[in-house]
Design an enzyme around this catalytic site. Structure first.
Site, PDB file in Angstrom:
ATOM      1  N   LYS A  81      62.369  -1.756  46.073  1.00 37.77           N
ATOM      2  CA  LYS A  81      62.041  -0.789  45.028  1.00 37.77           C
ATOM      3  C   LYS A  81      63.269   0.077  44.747  1.00 37.77           C
ATOM      4  O   LYS A  81      63.997   0.441  45.685  1.00 37.77           O
ATOM      5  CB  LYS A  81      60.868   0.058  45.526  1.00 37.77           C
ATOM      6  CG  LYS A  81      60.194   0.973  44.527  1.00 37.77           C
ATOM      7  CD  LYS A  81      58.967   1.606  45.183  1.00 37.77           C
ATOM      8  CE  LYS A  81      58.184   2.500  44.241  1.00 37.77           C
ATOM      9  NZ  LYS A  81      56.954   3.025  44.888  1.00 37.77           N
ATOM     10  N   SER A 157      52.961   2.306  42.234  1.00 40.91           N
ATOM     11  CA  SER A 157      54.237   2.390  41.542  1.00 40.91           C
ATOM     12  C   SER A 157      55.239   1.315  41.941  1.00 40.91           C
ATOM     13  O   SER A 157      56.297   1.164  41.317  1.00 40.91           O
ATOM     14  CB  SER A 157      54.867   3.764  41.798  1.00 40.91           C
ATOM     15  OG  SER A 157      55.134   3.967  43.178  1.00 40.91           O
ATOM     16  N   SER A 181      50.603   3.140  46.423  1.00 36.83           N
ATOM     17  CA  SER A 181      51.603   2.470  45.600  1.00 36.83           C
ATOM     18  C   SER A 181      52.135   1.157  46.170  1.00 36.83           C
ATOM     19  O   SER A 181      52.850   0.435  45.492  1.00 36.83           O
ATOM     20  CB  SER A 181      52.784   3.406  45.317  1.00 36.83           C
ATOM     21  OG  SER A 181      52.403   4.401  44.397  1.00 36.83           O
TER      22      SER A 181
END
Length: 465
Positions: A81, A157, A181
């Protein structure tokens, strides 16, 4: 030989490289080909480190020819990420504002540990801006698409992290989890997503969203991959003040221990409401295979979720307050508006939420004196179309983004370890089930998951082409 990376997990790739069945360069070139083919449609990567990765693969092959013994992840490609620091790369955390920041001077601790084990970093992945969201529809970098249906969300996310594994681009990735997330996109994309106990894995070199709630963890294609990654990532880190100082407890040797003596229950009441039928059908399927009939109620779950909202919004807003004042126009509008609301939360509300948090943590500890493992849905729905803003549940229209975390948020709130497992549903959109335990009992979760995987109930779903 043509490599079919759809069917190789990280453990299989590393074993093949160590045995020189595959060359690391061969794995990397096949990975780059898949990224070239499929990333334009999926929009997972925001930064691709192709040359650097290929150089590392070639160096590994030369070392193997000399007789070197690489680690447990030898030659395995992975990605992270884009809130993890990568040496020489600017950590944008899904934002426009951070593009002007200086490149990171060193790798995040998690990346460094994986690389020491032989894994090869491919790049950084799309996410909701500053990790505030559940959909990965980023105003600056575009939406990440679900590999099983390109018209649908990947979740967030950590959407890029889940989609790149489900899309067959890399066998594993790293994400972060504040209120769900990791688990939400894992469920919507049909892969494993693990959020260990709060503080169990180092967050050093990670751009935080909500310091008192943030976790990091892996996405993968198999239980053995998740377990291997967790064991590698464990360990004290003086660079992270909340990182666990307990000695690492390897879970891989425990993975196939029997579970008959474990007390497993289904989360009742709140966790049986507010979701689509397929979500609960998946949970019942898991319970039936495990022979679970006991149900358990977690107290004051609604209040826990409300308190988590207050803490998240307040901590996130205060972290970005100077940028909100200086350049609000440079934020993703969805993120900006929630941060502005969070900045206006009275401090007493925040303090009351933290006090309630302690009370709630103690009540859940009491529940875990009666049971060892609890099962619950991961999301209230399957992946929704990109751009959809509401969800109809039981005849009522509710906002989509905040409610995707309905079943994950109350568990992150007190840092419980949770694994979202993908239910085997050929030719259907993925759905996930959460397996949770008391803090520091990750091994129990992984043992239950290993049984379900052996029975064929859970299975990562790499999108067909």
């Amino acid at each position: 030989m043509t490599l079919d990376l759809d069917y190789l997990d990280a453990v299989a790739i590393a074993r093949g490289v160590r045995n020189q069945q595959y060359r690391a360069q061969e794995i990397l070139e096949a990975t780059l080909n898949r990224i070239d083919l499929y990333n334009p449609a999926l929009n997972c990567f925001t930064t691709l480190l192709a040359e650097e990765a290929l150089d590392k693969a070639k160096a590994m092959d030369r070392g193997l020819e000399r007789g070197d013994r690489p680690g447990a992840l030898a030659g395995v490609p992975f990605a992270v990420k884009n809130l993890f620091d990568i040496a020489g790369v600017t950590t944008v955390a899904g934002s426009k504002i951070h593009r002007s920041h200086a490149p990171a001077l060193s790798d995040a601790t998690a990346i460094a540990r994986l690389q020491r084990a032989g894994a090869i970093l491919m790049g950084a992945l799309n996410m909701d801006e500053y990790a505030y969201g559940f959909v990965t529809e980023n105003a600056h970098y575009g939406p990440t698409h679900n590999p099983h249906d390109l018209t649908r969300i990947a979740g967030g996310s950590s959407g890029g992290s889940a989609a790149c594994v489900a899309g067959g681009l890399v066998p594993f990735s790293l994400g972060s989890d504040t209120n769900g997330s990791i688990r939400v996109p894992a469920a919507l994309c049909g892969v494993y997503g693990f959020k260990p106990t709060y503080g169990r894995l180092s967050r050093a070199g990670v751009k935080l969203f909500s310091s008192s709630l943030d976790h990091i963890g892996p996405f993968g294609r198999s239980v053995r991959d998740i377990t291997t990654l967790f064991d590698i990532l464990q360990g004290e880190d003086p660079l992270d003040p909340v990182c666990c100082t307990l000695p690492p407890e390897p879970c891989l040797p425990q993975l196939h221990q029997k579970i008959e003596s474990l007390r497993i229950a289904i989360a009742d009441d709140y966790f049986t409401q507010g979701g689509e039928p397929e979500v609960f059908e998946a949970l019942e399927k898991v319970a039936q295979v495990l022979g679970v009939t006991q149900r358990v109620s977690l107290p004051e779950v609604e209040r826990a979720r409300e308190a988590a909202y207050l803490i998240t919004a307040s901590e996130g807003a205060n972290l970005h307050l100077s940028d909100l004042k200086r350049s609000p126009q440079d934020f993703d509008p969805a993120t900006r508006d929630r941060f502005l609301a969070g900045a206006m939360i009275p401090v007493q509300w925040y303090l009351n939420a933290q006090r309630f948090r302690r009370w709630y943590r103690d009540r859940i500890r009491e529940v875990f004196r009666e049971v060892d493992v609890i099962l619950a849905p991961t999301t209230p729905c399957l992946a929704t179309p990109i751009g959809q803003t509401t969800l109809n549940i039981e005849g009522e229209d509710i906002l989509l983004r905040p409610n995707l975390g309905r079943y994950t948020q109350p568990l992150s709130f007190i840092g419980l370890p949770v694994l979202s497992v993908p239910i085997h549903r050929p030719h259907k959109l993925p759905v996930g089930v959460q397996i949770m335990a008391a803090p520091y009992n990750e091994a129990l979760i992984l043992r239950v998951a290993a049984v379900l995987e052996a029975q064929g109930v859970i299975c990562a779903s790499v999108a067909s082409r």
